[in-house]
Write a protein that holds these residues in place. Structure first.
Motif, PDB file in Angstrom:
ATOM      1  N   SER A  73       0.826  -1.211   0.000  1.00 31.99           N
ATOM      2  CA  SER A  73       0.000   0.000   0.000  1.00 31.99           C
ATOM      3  C   SER A  73       0.859   1.259   0.000  1.00 31.99           C
ATOM      4  CB  SER A  73      -0.918   0.007   1.226  1.00 31.99           C
ATOM      5  OG  SER A  73      -1.623   1.226   1.323  1.00 31.99           O
ATOM      6  N   GLY A  76      -2.567 -15.224   2.618  1.00 27.36           N
ATOM      7  CA  GLY A  76      -3.122 -13.940   3.036  1.00 27.36           C
ATOM      8  C   GLY A  76      -4.632 -13.913   3.057  1.00 27.36           C
ATOM      9  N   ASN A 103      -9.568 -13.286   5.595  1.00 27.50           N
ATOM     10  CA  ASN A 103     -10.950 -13.021   5.205  1.00 27.50           C
ATOM     11  C   ASN A 103     -11.945 -13.806   6.053  1.00 27.50           C
ATOM     12  OD1 ASN A 103     -10.098 -11.305   3.145  1.00 27.50           O
ATOM     13  ND2 ASN A 103      -9.946 -12.962   1.663  1.00 27.50           N
ATOM     14  N   LEU A 160      -5.190  -5.011   6.541  1.00 28.12           N
ATOM     15  CA  LEU A 160      -5.678  -5.257   5.181  1.00 28.12           C
ATOM     16  C   LEU A 160      -7.001  -4.551   4.920  1.00 28.12           C
ATOM     17  CD1 LEU A 160      -4.791  -8.971   4.375  1.00 28.12           C
ATOM     18  CD2 LEU A 160      -3.695  -6.902   3.580  1.00 28.12           C
ATOM     19  N   ARG A 173      -7.237  -1.949   1.904  1.00 27.60           N
ATOM     20  CA  ARG A 173      -8.209  -2.130   0.820  1.00 27.60           C
ATOM     21  C   ARG A 173      -9.093  -0.906   0.668  1.00 27.60           C
ATOM     22  NH1 ARG A 173      -9.593  -8.349   2.487  1.00 27.60           N
ATOM     23  NH2 ARG A 173      -8.000  -9.353   1.220  1.00 27.60           N
ATOM     24  N   ASP A 195      -1.378  -5.802  -3.338  1.00 26.61           N
ATOM     25  CA  ASP A 195      -0.934  -7.194  -3.257  1.00 26.61           C
ATOM     26  C   ASP A 195      -1.082  -7.638  -1.807  1.00 26.61           C
ATOM     27  OD1 ASP A 195       0.443  -9.602  -3.078  1.00 26.61           O
ATOM     28  OD2 ASP A 195       1.988  -9.011  -4.505  1.00 26.61           O
ATOM     29  N   ALA A 196      -2.147  -8.405  -1.519  1.00 23.36           N
ATOM     30  CA  ALA A 196      -2.458  -8.769  -0.134  1.00 23.36           C
ATOM     31  C   ALA A 196      -1.352  -9.597   0.499  1.00 23.36           C
ATOM     32  CB  ALA A 196      -3.781  -9.529  -0.075  1.00 23.36           C
ATOM     33  N   ASN A 197      -0.790 -10.548  -0.241  1.00 25.45           N
ATOM     34  CA  ASN A 197       0.248 -11.400   0.329  1.00 25.45           C
ATOM     35  C   ASN A 197       1.521 -10.613   0.643  1.00 25.45           C
ATOM     36  OD1 ASN A 197      -0.880 -14.138   0.452  1.00 25.45           O
ATOM     37  ND2 ASN A 197      -1.067 -13.927  -1.757  1.00 25.45           N
ATOM     38  N   GLU A 228       1.549  -7.466   1.455  1.00 26.35           N
ATOM     39  CA  GLU A 228       1.221  -6.657   2.627  1.00 26.35           C
ATOM     40  C   GLU A 228       1.279  -7.496   3.901  1.00 26.35           C
ATOM     41  OE1 GLU A 228       1.113  -3.365   4.274  1.00 26.35           O
ATOM     42  OE2 GLU A 228       0.674  -3.244   2.135  1.00 26.35           O
TER      43      GLU A 228
END
Length: 522
Positions: free
Chosen positions: A73, A127, A131, A273, A277, A288-290, A292
């Motif tokens: 981010s 990652g 959720n 996250l 987002r 890129d979530a992974n 982060e």
């Protein structure tokens, strides 16, 4: 297997060459604004966690720099947060006295373990696991944490000395027993600080209201020493950069802290996250979530070696970063460096801050955690998710906070499994055919429900419209084979219509295409 590229190991190389003199100046100014906001928050969060004030500053330096440089981010800024601070306190206070050397050592060990858990999740590209902690769980936990934090600061607000309690309920009962010990000078000073903060927010919307309130409270104590002689101040400390700290890896401590470390790691990732987002949607940035997740883990792996307690994304500082026009993650780096300068040269100023003023500031932070709009929206959209939020809130008030997170996750998973175990099925009769259109997966959790519907069917041909079935597992295959044979014994047949190739392939695997009792139609 190819070796990772330099940009994979050092992701800041992707954007660093694009930094210009103009963007550098803008990021420097945004970083200064962020540091002004971070100073009172970081000190407050250290006190919430049961740590000396300087540890709040340390947590806003090295972990923040690492998370900004290695993250995905552009605008996310981490550091100590209210929710994580209270989890740290409730997790470690039963094992050591808050503020003691043993307590600090355990907090740093817990931070390292949480960072290791986060980093491994990112390394294994898991990652998406965060959720499973739904927004309703986070909302309920945040509301409960706000109440727990506020109750924990009431003794400082009232000028009474209380031992820390494990839950909000026991804290409330303990406060009730000591209402006769209220120090009116402390209460008046807290009221003054609160009034100045609120007035500052009204007159100067983007100004550092918390810092202005703390300054007003400190000046009042200096100006009227006789009136506020009984008021406690923040403990003094020697100004220095974050010291290198050796961690103690005692096996019994690791085992005692491991459950809390996993809970804190998940809470930090979900918080970070979610914020990243939300910011990415506004800034139209790819996230890129992974990457982060790995960055958050790395910041908490390295941070405790430099006296940094658990760090996660801060919504207040990150939103300020975006709104102020940060051009790159360097804004967060500059913010951390300016906090380091203050930790080195401004330590003497912190020792003049009265604890009731700090408690008033923390109460304002708690009020900011209350998302009434989110609660109302959740109630309108989903009653089951609203119930999950309430259960998490109650668990937060009645249990230790890490147990509350697990309780919320279990409640959320329960309602998710309940929904998926009863997929939507539409029926209609077409002559001697009865059609069941299944909208969902045929897996072990849904088999009993679907088998019951098939057995209630009366048509000569029972047709399952499987166009919307994306997945079938072994239990689902076995159930359909069993029902097909049962219907064949009654001179009836089971037909799968418009089934996807992967579903047909799984059904054929059990006995082969020639022996499969289920019939297929386009």
């Amino acid at each position: 297997m190819p070796l990772p590229s330099r940009q994979t190991l050092l992701p800041f190389l992707r954007w660093l060459p694009n930094v210009s003199r103009g963007s550098l100046g803008k990021d420097l100014l945004v970083g200064l604004t962020g540091a002004v906001l971070a100073l009172p928050q970081s000190i407050a969060y250290a006190l919430i966690a049961g740590l000396p004030a300087e540890y709040g500053l340390y947590a806003a330096i090295v972990p923040v720099i690492i998370a900004c440089l290695w993250g995905s981010s552009w605008h996310l800024i981490g550091g100590p947060t209210a929710a994580i601070s209270i989890v740290l306190f409730t997790s470690v206070s039963p094992l050591a006295a808050p503020g003691s050397e043993a307590f600090i050592a355990l907090v740093l060990l817990l931070t390292f373990l949480a960072g290791l858990f986060q980093w491994l999740l990112g390394l294994l590209r898991f990652g998406a696991l965060v959720n499973f902690v739904s927004q309703s769980v986070i909302l309920g936990f945040t509301l409960g944490a706000a109440v727990v934090i506020a109750l924990g600061q009431v003794p400082n607000l009232l000028g009474i000395d209380l031992q820390s309690q494990a839950t909000a309920l026991t804290t409330l009962l303990e406060i009730g027993r000591h209402l006769g010990d209220i120090d009116l000078a402390a209460l008046g000073l807290a009221a003054l600080t609160l009034a100045v903060c609120l007035l500052s927010r009204r007159l100067w919307r983007r100004g550092p209201a918390l810092l202005v309130g703390l300054t007003a409270g400190s000046l009042a104590v200096l100006a009227l020493p006789g009136v506020f002689s009984t008021v406690a101040l923040v403990s003094a400390f020697t100004g220095q950069l974050p010291p290198f700290t050796l961690l103690s890896f005692d096996l019994s401590d690791i085992l005692a802290l491991l459950p809390a470390a996993v809970a804190c790691g998940m809470l930090g990732l979900v918080t970070s996250l979610s914020i990243a987002r939300a910011l990415a949607r506004t800034s139209q940035q790819f996230l890129d979530a992974n990457q982060e997740v790995r960055a958050q883990g790395l910041s908490n792996l390295i941070g405790p070696w430099f006296a940094g307690s658990l760090s996660a994304g801060s919504f207040t500082r990150s939103a300020l970063n975006l709104q102020a026009g940060a051009r790159s993650p360097l804004a967060g780096v500059f913010s951390a460096l300016m906090v380091a300068v203050f930790a080195l040269f401004g330590a003497s100023l912190i020792s003049h801050i009265p604890l009731p003023s700090m408690a008033a500031v923390i109460l304002l932070i708690c009020w900011g955690l209350v998302d009434s709009d989110g609660v109302r929206a959740l109630y309108r959209v989903s009653r089951s998710e609203f119930l999950v939020m309430l259960l998490t809130l109650l668990a937060t008030l009645l249990l230790e906070l890490q147990a509350a997170i697990y309780a919320g996750v279990l409640a959320s998973l329960f309602f998710y499994l309940k929904r998926t175990s009863q997929p939507r099925v539409k029926f209609w009769q077409d002559g001697d055919e009865e059609v069941l259109r299944i909208e969902g997966s045929i897996f072990f959790g849904a088999c009993a429900y679907l088998q019951q519907l098939i057995q209630r069917s009366k048509g000569k041909r029972v047709i399952i419209d499987a166009h919307h079935v994306n997945f079938i597992d072994y239990a689902g295959v076995e159930m359909l084979h069993q029902e097909a044979r049962r219907l064949a014994g009654q001179q009836r047949e089971l037909v799968l219509r418009r089934a996807r190739p992967q579903v047909i392939e799984e059904l054929h695997k059990l006995e082969g295409a020639e022996q499969c009792p289920v019939r297929f139609e386009e």
